[in-house]
Design a protein around this motif. Structure first.
Motif, PDB file in Angstrom:
ATOM      1  N   LYS A 220       0.832  -1.202   0.000  1.00 21.47           N
ATOM      2  CA  LYS A 220       0.000   0.000   0.000  1.00 21.47           C
ATOM      3  C   LYS A 220       0.871   1.258   0.000  1.00 21.47           C
ATOM      4  CE  LYS A 220      -3.670  -2.289   2.652  1.00 21.47           C
ATOM      5  NZ  LYS A 220      -4.387  -2.308   3.959  1.00 21.47           N
ATOM      6  N   ALA A 221       1.965   1.214   0.743  1.00 15.63           N
ATOM      7  CA  ALA A 221       2.829   2.392   0.862  1.00 15.63           C
ATOM      8  C   ALA A 221       3.553   2.700  -0.444  1.00 15.63           C
ATOM      9  CB  ALA A 221       3.841   2.183   1.981  1.00 15.63           C
ATOM     10  N   TYR A 222       4.064   1.642  -1.108  1.00 11.38           N
ATOM     11  CA  TYR A 222       4.778   1.835  -2.368  1.00 11.38           C
ATOM     12  C   TYR A 222       3.767   1.831  -3.519  1.00 11.38           C
ATOM     13  CZ  TYR A 222       9.273   1.030  -0.032  1.00 11.38           C
ATOM     14  OH  TYR A 222      10.381   1.122   0.778  1.00 11.38           O
ATOM     15  N   SER A 223       2.825   2.725  -3.448  1.00 12.43           N
ATOM     16  CA  SER A 223       1.772   2.824  -4.452  1.00 12.43           C
ATOM     17  C   SER A 223       2.306   3.491  -5.720  1.00 12.43           C
ATOM     18  CB  SER A 223       0.603   3.644  -3.899  1.00 12.43           C
ATOM     19  OG  SER A 223       1.034   4.979  -3.653  1.00 12.43           O
ATOM     20  N   ALA A 224       1.507   3.423  -6.776  1.00 12.15           N
ATOM     21  CA  ALA A 224       1.904   4.071  -8.028  1.00 12.15           C
ATOM     22  C   ALA A 224       2.094   5.569  -7.818  1.00 12.15           C
ATOM     23  CB  ALA A 224       0.850   3.802  -9.102  1.00 12.15           C
ATOM     24  N   ASP A 225       1.251   6.179  -6.999  1.00  5.16           N
ATOM     25  CA  ASP A 225       1.380   7.618  -6.733  1.00  5.16           C
ATOM     26  C   ASP A 225       2.667   7.923  -5.989  1.00  5.16           C
ATOM     27  OD1 ASP A 225      -0.998   8.227  -7.989  1.00  5.16           O
ATOM     28  OD2 ASP A 225      -2.187   8.224  -6.135  1.00  5.16           O
ATOM     29  N   PHE A 226       3.014   7.070  -5.009  1.00  2.40           N
ATOM     30  CA  PHE A 226       4.256   7.287  -4.271  1.00  2.40           C
ATOM     31  C   PHE A 226       5.458   7.150  -5.190  1.00  2.40           C
ATOM     32  CE2 PHE A 226       7.898   5.412  -2.085  1.00  2.40           C
ATOM     33  CZ  PHE A 226       8.200   6.421  -1.186  1.00  2.40           C
ATOM     34  N   LEU A 227       5.462   6.103  -6.014  1.00  3.68           N
ATOM     35  CA  LEU A 227       6.580   5.886  -6.930  1.00  3.68           C
ATOM     36  C   LEU A 227       6.706   7.044  -7.919  1.00  3.68           C
ATOM     37  CD1 LEU A 227       6.085   2.073  -7.596  1.00  3.68           C
ATOM     38  CD2 LEU A 227       7.836   3.142  -6.159  1.00  3.68           C
ATOM     39  N   LYS A 228       5.582   7.540  -8.395  1.00  6.78           N
ATOM     40  CA  LYS A 228       5.609   8.688  -9.303  1.00  6.78           C
ATOM     41  C   LYS A 228       6.181   9.913  -8.605  1.00  6.78           C
ATOM     42  CE  LYS A 228       2.614  11.560 -12.227  1.00  6.78           C
ATOM     43  NZ  LYS A 228       1.221  11.780 -12.683  1.00  6.78           N
ATOM     44  N   ASN A 229       5.833  10.081  -7.333  1.00  8.53           N
ATOM     45  CA  ASN A 229       6.308  11.232  -6.566  1.00  8.53           C
ATOM     46  C   ASN A 229       7.815  11.225  -6.394  1.00  8.53           C
ATOM     47  OD1 ASN A 229       5.853  13.609  -4.868  1.00  8.53           O
ATOM     48  ND2 ASN A 229       6.442  12.273  -3.166  1.00  8.53           N
ATOM     49  N   VAL A 230       8.416  10.025  -6.346  1.00  8.64           N
ATOM     50  CA  VAL A 230       9.868   9.942  -6.185  1.00  8.64           C
ATOM     51  C   VAL A 230      10.577   9.804  -7.526  1.00  8.64           C
ATOM     52  CG1 VAL A 230       9.653   8.966  -3.881  1.00  8.64           C
ATOM     53  CG2 VAL A 230       9.905   7.423  -5.834  1.00  8.64           C
ATOM     54  N   GLY A 231       9.799   9.908  -8.617  1.00  8.84           N
ATOM     55  CA  GLY A 231      10.410   9.939  -9.937  1.00  8.84           C
ATOM     56  C   GLY A 231      10.504   8.607 -10.644  1.00  8.84           C
ATOM     57  N   LEU A 232       9.836   7.564 -10.129  1.00  9.32           N
ATOM     58  CA  LEU A 232       9.931   6.232 -10.716  1.00  9.32           C
ATOM     59  C   LEU A 232       8.682   5.881 -11.519  1.00  9.32           C
ATOM     60  CD1 LEU A 232      11.432   4.281  -7.672  1.00  9.32           C
ATOM     61  CD2 LEU A 232      12.658   5.221  -9.648  1.00  9.32           C
ATOM     62  N   GLN A 233       8.829   4.861 -12.378  1.00  7.54           N
ATOM     63  CA  GLN A 233       7.690   4.347 -13.116  1.00  7.54           C
ATOM     64  C   GLN A 233       6.794   3.546 -12.171  1.00  7.54           C
ATOM     65  OE1 GLN A 233       7.484   5.361 -16.123  1.00  7.54           O
ATOM     66  NE2 GLN A 233       9.548   5.644 -16.935  1.00  7.54           N
ATOM     67  N   ALA A 234       5.623   3.178 -12.651  1.00  5.01           N
ATOM     68  CA  ALA A 234       4.659   2.465 -11.813  1.00  5.01           C
ATOM     69  C   ALA A 234       5.181   1.118 -11.337  1.00  5.01           C
ATOM     70  CB  ALA A 234       3.338   2.281 -12.560  1.00  5.01           C
ATOM     71  N   ASP A 235       6.108   0.505 -12.103  1.00  5.18           N
ATOM     72  CA  ASP A 235       6.665  -0.792 -11.705  1.00  5.18           C
ATOM     73  C   ASP A 235       7.922  -0.660 -10.853  1.00  5.18           C
ATOM     74  OD1 ASP A 235       8.462   0.123 -13.569  1.00  5.18           O
ATOM     75  OD2 ASP A 235       8.402  -1.667 -14.844  1.00  5.18           O
ATOM     76  N   GLY A 236       8.289   0.574 -10.480  1.00  4.09           N
ATOM     77  CA  GLY A 236       9.459   0.810  -9.639  1.00  4.09           C
ATOM     78  C   GLY A 236      10.744   1.018 -10.409  1.00  4.09           C
ATOM     79  N   SER A 237      10.690   1.008 -11.722  1.00  8.20           N
ATOM     80  CA  SER A 237      11.892   1.212 -12.525  1.00  8.20           C
ATOM     81  C   SER A 237      12.136   2.700 -12.747  1.00  8.20           C
ATOM     82  CB  SER A 237      11.771   0.491 -13.870  1.00  8.20           C
ATOM     83  OG  SER A 237      10.685   1.017 -14.618  1.00  8.20           O
ATOM     84  N   ALA A 238      13.386   3.038 -13.060  1.00 15.08           N
ATOM     85  CA  ALA A 238      13.747   4.427 -13.303  1.00 15.08           C
ATOM     86  C   ALA A 238      13.405   4.830 -14.731  1.00 15.08           C
ATOM     87  CB  ALA A 238      15.238   4.624 -13.058  1.00 15.08           C
ATOM     88  N   PRO A 239      13.102   6.101 -14.960  1.00 12.68           N
ATOM     89  CA  PRO A 239      12.863   6.565 -16.325  1.00 12.68           C
ATOM     90  C   PRO A 239      14.101   6.337 -17.195  1.00 12.68           C
ATOM     91  CG  PRO A 239      12.127   8.191 -14.728  1.00 12.68           C
ATOM     92  CD  PRO A 239      12.909   7.177 -13.969  1.00 12.68           C
ATOM     93  N   LYS A 240      13.903   6.230 -18.486  1.00 13.22           N
ATOM     94  CA  LYS A 240      14.995   5.993 -19.419  1.00 13.22           C
ATOM     95  C   LYS A 240      16.055   7.088 -19.276  1.00 13.22           C
ATOM     96  CE  LYS A 240      15.978   5.118 -24.303  1.00 13.22           C
ATOM     97  NZ  LYS A 240      15.384   5.013 -25.674  1.00 13.22           N
ATOM     98  N   GLY A 241      17.307   6.662 -19.221  1.00 16.51           N
ATOM     99  CA  GLY A 241      18.414   7.609 -19.124  1.00 16.51           C
ATOM    100  C   GLY A 241      18.788   7.996 -17.708  1.00 16.51           C
ATOM    101  N   LEU A 242      18.026   7.520 -16.711  1.00 15.07           N
ATOM    102  CA  LEU A 242      18.302   7.841 -15.314  1.00 15.07           C
ATOM    103  C   LEU A 242      18.610   6.571 -14.538  1.00 15.07           C
ATOM    104  CD1 LEU A 242      15.512  10.486 -14.560  1.00 15.07           C
ATOM    105  CD2 LEU A 242      17.910  10.916 -15.147  1.00 15.07           C
ATOM    106  N   THR A 243      19.373   6.706 -13.469  1.00 15.47           N
ATOM    107  CA  THR A 243      19.709   5.583 -12.591  1.00 15.47           C
ATOM    108  C   THR A 243      19.150   5.856 -11.203  1.00 15.47           C
ATOM    109  OG1 THR A 243      21.770   5.140 -13.786  1.00 15.47           O
ATOM    110  CG2 THR A 243      21.577   4.230 -11.565  1.00 15.47           C
ATOM    111  N   PHE A 244      18.300   4.959 -10.715  1.00 16.45           N
ATOM    112  CA  PHE A 244      17.755   5.128  -9.378  1.00 16.45           C
ATOM    113  C   PHE A 244      18.750   4.606  -8.347  1.00 16.45           C
ATOM    114  CE2 PHE A 244      15.038   3.471  -5.831  1.00 16.45           C
ATOM    115  CZ  PHE A 244      14.726   4.709  -5.305  1.00 16.45           C
ATOM    116  N   VAL A 245      18.980   5.403  -7.314  1.00 17.62           N
ATOM    117  CA  VAL A 245      19.935   5.050  -6.272  1.00 17.62           C
ATOM    118  C   VAL A 245      19.209   4.982  -4.933  1.00 17.62           C
ATOM    119  CG1 VAL A 245      22.078   5.672  -5.102  1.00 17.62           C
ATOM    120  CG2 VAL A 245      21.762   6.254  -7.522  1.00 17.62           C
ATOM    121  N   SER A 246      19.327   3.864  -4.258  1.00 15.63           N
ATOM    122  CA  SER A 246      18.845   3.724  -2.889  1.00 15.63           C
ATOM    123  C   SER A 246      19.775   2.735  -2.209  1.00 15.63           C
ATOM    124  CB  SER A 246      17.399   3.216  -2.848  1.00 15.63           C
ATOM    125  OG  SER A 246      16.942   3.133  -1.505  1.00 15.63           O
ATOM    126  N   ARG A 247      20.686   3.258  -1.415  1.00 17.61           N
ATOM    127  CA  ARG A 247      21.698   2.405  -0.796  1.00 17.61           C
ATOM    128  C   ARG A 247      21.925   2.852   0.643  1.00 17.61           C
ATOM    129  NH1 ARG A 247      27.191   0.866  -3.953  1.00 17.61           N
ATOM    130  NH2 ARG A 247      25.571   0.203  -5.421  1.00 17.61           N
TER     131      ARG A 247
END
Length: 228
Positions: free
Chosen positions: A106-133
């Motif tokens: 529920k927390a990692y909803s499509a709206d939340f992922l969009k708010n942090v800049g990710l696609q609905a499936d949790g992937s990064a937009p083309k040309g960008l690298t998502f970092v969470s470490r």
């Protein structure tokens, strides 16, 4: 249950205080923190779903488990449903995992992922690298018995999108995770956890890396398995 590490890091980037926990208060008569140093105890060599497992049934083993779990729960795998479920199953007791997976879905909803800049499936937009470490800086037990332990892990983390045109550049966070652990099926597992911001040091004078440098670093440097 609370949202873990990376999700809270994003939510708190605008400021404000993190969530505290009574578990974060050290017990007066409990074990004191000790410097991280070689102990002579063989590090864990097992893995469950890519996460270290087979920790020693000791205070040291509980701290090692908590640090490893903080790394796993603060990684980018938490932003994709299939890998998130696997991480939760590998780090939590069988009793705790189902409810937490439901809450996190529920927390990692499509709206939340969009708010942090990710696609609905949790992937990064083309040309960008998502970092969470997440990188543990230190740990201590605030209570310990043969079957239960409470461990605090002081962490720093990197979170954001690296790449040209990113509107959410990678930034550093500092936080402390408190994990209640239980000895379950011959290993330490999480029963519940909480997180609070800090303690954060004063920022240094380091030059901020370019988006390309950050992307190359994330791709070129792997994470660690932590064992005391």
């Amino acid at each position: 249950m609370v949202l873990l590490i990376a999700a809270i890091a994003f939510a708190n980037r605008g400021g404000g205080s993190g969530s505290g926990s009574a578990d974060g208060e050290a017990a007066k008569d409990g074990p004191r923190s000790e410097a991280t140093a070689p102990s002579g105890v063989k590090p864990v060599d097992g893995k469950t779903g890519g996460i270290a497992s087979g920790f020693a049934h000791s205070e040291q083993g509980a701290q090692s488990a908590a640090a490893n779990f903080a790394v796993a729960l603060g990684g980018d795998g938490m932003f994709r449903a299939d890998s998130r479920h696997a991480i939760v199953d590998a780090t939590h007791t069988p009793d705790a995992a189902p409810a937490l997976k439901s809450e996190l879905d529920k927390a990692y909803s499509a709206d939340f992922l969009k708010n942090v800049g990710l696609q609905a499936d949790g992937s990064a937009p083309k040309g960008l690298t998502f970092v969470s470490r997440t990188v543990p800086v230190g740990s201590k037990t605030t209570s310990y018995s043969n079957g239960d332990a409470t461990v605090e892990v002081w962490c720093t983390g990197l979170v954001g999108l690296a790449g040209e045109g990113s509107t959410k550049p990678v930034s550093q966070t500092w936080f402390t995770v408190t994990e209640k652990l239980r000895w379950s099926n011959d290993d330490w597992k999480i029963v519940s956890s909480s997180q609070k911001q800090g303690p954060a040091p004063v920022n240094g004078d380091d030059r901020a890396a370019s988006a390309e440098e950050i992307s190359n670093a994330v791709g070129g440097y792997g994470g660690f398995t932590y064992a005391r």
